[in-house]
Design an enzyme around this catalytic site. Structure first.
Site, short mmCIF file in Angstrom:
data_model
loop_
_atom_site.label_atom_id
_atom_site.label_comp_id
_atom_site.label_asym_id
_atom_site.label_seq_id
_atom_site.Cartn_x
_atom_site.Cartn_y
_atom_site.Cartn_z
CE LYS A 90 -22.99 -4.20 -7.43
NZ LYS A 90 -22.92 -4.08 -8.87
CG HIS A 495 1.13 -18.37 3.30
ND1 HIS A 495 0.47 -19.03 2.28
CD2 HIS A 495 1.27 -19.25 4.32
CE1 HIS A 495 0.24 -20.27 2.68
NE2 HIS A 495 0.71 -20.43 3.92
#
Length: 520
Positions: A90, A495
């Site tokens: 999958k 970030h």
């Protein structure tokens, strides 16, 4: 367990459960041939983990694994659902679909990618199946290296210590075991009351081993298996529809479930809501005519090349004779009822245990079965062992926009605690990688369900977005350590990442403020 009487002229001595187990273990270890300390029925992830750990602890162990063909005749090797017809194939097909989207994105990033890049299902299918077969071989090698006896045979119980095995040639063997672990998992269910369904439809047992392209496909069901299959089929270019009787992902957070299906619909997957199949007929050209009933009771028809049922799974326990030897099973789910004598996996028969998908009211997840199997082996044969903790289990649905979840849904938390106790922090965010190609970000969303009272205990974390599973794994560790929202908010983010949006959450639903993230 009732005390036993020793056959001796000495005064009667009452043995504890642990003493009885020790005496029985010595008796079994003294026997040769077909006598084992542990026999595991089922060669999936949980059964393999339990058997290898028990062998590592010095026990004589056998694993029985026999794959009954699917309704369409599909069979596979050692490793269970996850390896052969679940998580592994999958995720690989999900990745194939992601790469297709990435080809489109690449043009926006300066790559001169042709508009019509051809896709080969045969190539993908062959690559996935070859990898799965390598895992089958690897599992057999591991069992041999750890001195675990592997038998490609179907096992059934004659009594609480005796197993009859039957191989593919009909040859029978009798095994004796001090302990028995039931780890047979489950198989997809096709409702036989729908004419033509069993004869003509496939399930997830078949789609990953299908060598010819599925073509226009109807997926019936609203489970995570249904959405994952429909998602990657749409992603690699097949015309795909999902027929849903009621709602999708019913055991998950409702708001998150809607975001998942909205994203899929925007990406080309068609949804036939509040519909149910009535009949499947195969035409002379091999195509399947599906008659179905709409919400208003009208009958409609459409033609498909493939029909895939993802309407639930049932435990593969019918032929084991569990109830015949006294093992209690839930009459509705037909799963083994565990939790007897303060052991989460022990059945109503003291030396018979169940792990994985076959255990009643436990998460049907591979890592859960693996950890439960290892812990069980240590409780039985190690110097110390702990119970499996079935709370705070993280999971991910690998739909086109991944959906990861841990803990209580907002719906369940409201029922458990009430609106006045809870605070829900949330944000719609914009993955940086989606910005340049102009991808739709309206379903990228995070929410944390927690208590209002400081330090704000967290009850659930849910997010949709790219790599959602990778993000939630770290948060699952934090949840195990009872992280609070106060601690989450004090954490400095990395970030620019999607994961940082979790620690930046500050807008509550109660406030009514717009939760859309507008900048860095």
């Amino acid at each position: 367990m009732a005390a036993v009487r020793l056959p001796t002229l000495a005064p009667r001595i009452l043995l504890s459960v642990s003493q009885q187990r020790l005496c029985a273990a010595r008796a079994f270890s003294d026997n040769q041939g077909n006598s084992y300390d542990l026999v595991v029925i089922g060669g999936g992830s949980g059964g393999l983990a339990c058997s290898k750990e028990a062998a590592r602890l010095g026990k004589k162990v056998a694993v029985l694994d026999f794959v009954k063909p699917s309704t369409q005749g599909t069979q596979w090797g050692l490793g269970g659902t996850c390896v052969n017809v679940g998580c592994i194939p999958k995720k690989l097909m999900h990745q194939a679909a992601i790469l297709g989207h990435s080809l489109n994105d690449a043009r926006a990033y300066g790559w001169d990618v042709p508009q019509n890049v051809p896709f080969s299902w045969e190539w993908l299918s062959d690559a996935v199946q070859n990898y799965v077969k390598s895992l089958n071989f690897g599992h057999r090698v591991q069992l041999k290296d750890k001195n675990v006896t592997y038998m490609n045979a179907l096992g059934s119980l004659l009594d609480q210590n005796t197993i009859k095995t039957v191989d593919k040639n009909g040859k029978e063997q009798i095994l004796k075991a001090h302990d028995i672990v039931i780890a047979v998992g489950g198989r997809p269910y096709i409702p036989s009351e729908i004419p033509g369904a069993v004869e003509h439809a496939i399930t997830s047992d078949d789609i990953f081993w299908k060598t010819d392209p599925p073509g226009k496909t109807l997926v019936i069901g609203g489970s995570y298996i249904a959405l994952e299959c429909a998602g990657f089929l749409t992603g690699v270019g097949f015309d795909t529809s999902v027929m849903v009787r009621s709602s999708c992902l019913r055991s998950f957070d409702k708001q998150m479930s809607h975001l998942v299906t909205d994203y899929m619909a925007a990406g080309g997957t068609k949804f036939l809501w509040k519909c149910r199949p009535k009949e499947i007929e195969k035409g002379s050209d091999g195509r399947l005519l599906v008659s179905y009933i709409t919400e208003k009771g009208a009958q409609q028809q459409d033609t498909f090349q493939t029909v895939l049922f993802a309407t639930g799974r049932r435990p593969d326990t019918e032929s084991i004779n569990l109830e015949g030897v006294g093992v209690k099973v839930d009459q509705e789910s037909r799963k083994v009822i565990g939790g007897h004598e303060d052991d989460n996996e022990r059945s109503s028969v003291s030396n018979i245990y169940a792990i994985g998908d076959v255990l009643h009211e436990r998460p049907e997840l591979t890592p859960v079965a693996i950890q439960a199997g290892k812990k069980l082996a240590h409780r039985l044969y190690g110097k110390a062992g702990t119970q499996m903790d079935y709370t705070k289990i993280a999971t991910t649905v690998f739909t086109p926009l991944e959906f990861a979840s841990i803990g209580l849904s907002e719906d369940d938390a409201l029922i458990k605690y009430g609106e006045d106790i809870l605070e829900v922090y949330h944000a719609f965010y914009k993955p940086l990688e989606f910005t340049v190609p102009g991808r739709d970000v309206s379903q990228c969303y995070i929410k944390v369900v927690c208590h209002r009272e400081k330090p704000q205990k967290i009850d659930g974390i849910h997010l949709t977005g790219p790599n959602a599973g990778e993000i939630l794994q770290g948060l699952a560790v934090a949840m195990q350590c009872n992280v609070s929202f106060d601690q989450l908010s004090k954490t400095v983010g990395i970030h620019p990442t999607c994961a940082e949006e979790v620690v930046k959450l500050h807008i509550s639903k109660r406030s009514g403020l717009d939760p859309t993230v507008t900048g860095c």
